[in-house]
Design a protein around this motif. Structure first.
Motif, PDB file in Angstrom:
ATOM      1  N   LEU A  52      11.803 -22.936  -0.567  1.00 29.90           N
ATOM      2  CA  LEU A  52      10.866 -23.719  -1.357  1.00 29.90           C
ATOM      3  C   LEU A  52       9.924 -22.800  -2.113  1.00 29.90           C
ATOM      4  O   LEU A  52       9.394 -21.845  -1.542  1.00 29.90           O
ATOM      5  N   SER A  54       7.196 -23.113  -5.859  1.00 31.74           N
ATOM      6  CA  SER A  54       6.731 -24.008  -6.918  1.00 31.74           C
ATOM      7  C   SER A  54       6.676 -23.351  -8.287  1.00 31.74           C
ATOM      8  O   SER A  54       6.524 -24.029  -9.283  1.00 31.74           O
ATOM      9  N   PHE A  68       7.485 -30.180  -2.286  1.00 32.74           N
ATOM     10  CA  PHE A  68       8.072 -30.847  -1.113  1.00 32.74           C
ATOM     11  C   PHE A  68       8.546 -32.250  -1.495  1.00 32.74           C
ATOM     12  O   PHE A  68       9.653 -32.661  -1.152  1.00 32.74           O
ATOM     13  N   ASP A  85      11.101 -24.363   3.498  1.00 32.13           N
ATOM     14  CA  ASP A  85       9.804 -23.713   3.298  1.00 32.13           C
ATOM     15  C   ASP A  85       9.527 -22.697   4.392  1.00 32.13           C
ATOM     16  O   ASP A  85       9.305 -21.518   4.111  1.00 32.13           O
ATOM     17  N   GLY A  89      12.042 -19.599   3.770  1.00 32.52           N
ATOM     18  CA  GLY A  89      11.075 -18.803   3.025  1.00 32.52           C
ATOM     19  C   GLY A  89      10.856 -17.453   3.681  1.00 32.52           C
ATOM     20  O   GLY A  89      10.814 -16.422   3.013  1.00 32.52           O
TER      21      GLY A  89
END
Length: 139
Positions: A52, A54, A68, A85, A89
């Motif tokens: 994840l 942005s 999300f 995430d 991540g």
């Protein structure tokens, strides 16, 4: 085959579509977002590992939790998005064993929300508690 992570970054494309300078540009940006959503569904079906992110920059800081919501909207389960995430991540960043889990020896970065993100992933947009490296910054 190579376990290369995909990081969709839907939020930035949504932002460009909603803040386009002309209606035509907005329509074009929405088409790009729709294409990304279709590709994302194919990637999920092909079991491409997801992380994840942005791609924050032009849109307001503090709104990154929208990613999300969009990853769930476009086909992932809430638990899979949380794993993308937290766990993936950490793997993608090469920080396994340091972040992504609440265990002794890991960095203790925690957020608290009112609600169950497995039932409504949007609760992650309203953080009520923040602890970083064991220090509470917000209650």
């Amino acid at each position: 085959q190579k376990h290369i992570f995909a990081v969709p970054t839907f939020t930035i494309f949504e932002y460009f579509a909603e803040h386009a300078s002309t209606p035509q540009q907005g329509a074009y940006e929405r088409q790009i977002l729709d294409l990304k959503a279709a590709e994302f569904k194919q990637q999920i079906g092909a079991r491409v590992p997801m992380a994840l992110g942005s791609d924050v920059g032009p849109f307001p800081h503090g709104t990154q939790a929208r990613e999300f919501v969009l990853m769930v909207k476009y086909g992932m389960s809430p638990v899979a998005v949380l794993q993308a995430d937290l766990l993936n991540g950490a793997k993608l960043l090469g920080w396994e064993g340091q972040i992504g889990s609440l265990e002794p020896g890991y960095f203790a970065d925690v957020v608290g929300v009112s609600g169950d993100p497995l039932q409504d992933i949007a609760v992650l947009s309203n953080v009520s508690f923040v602890m970083k490296d064991g220090v509470v910054y917000r209650k």
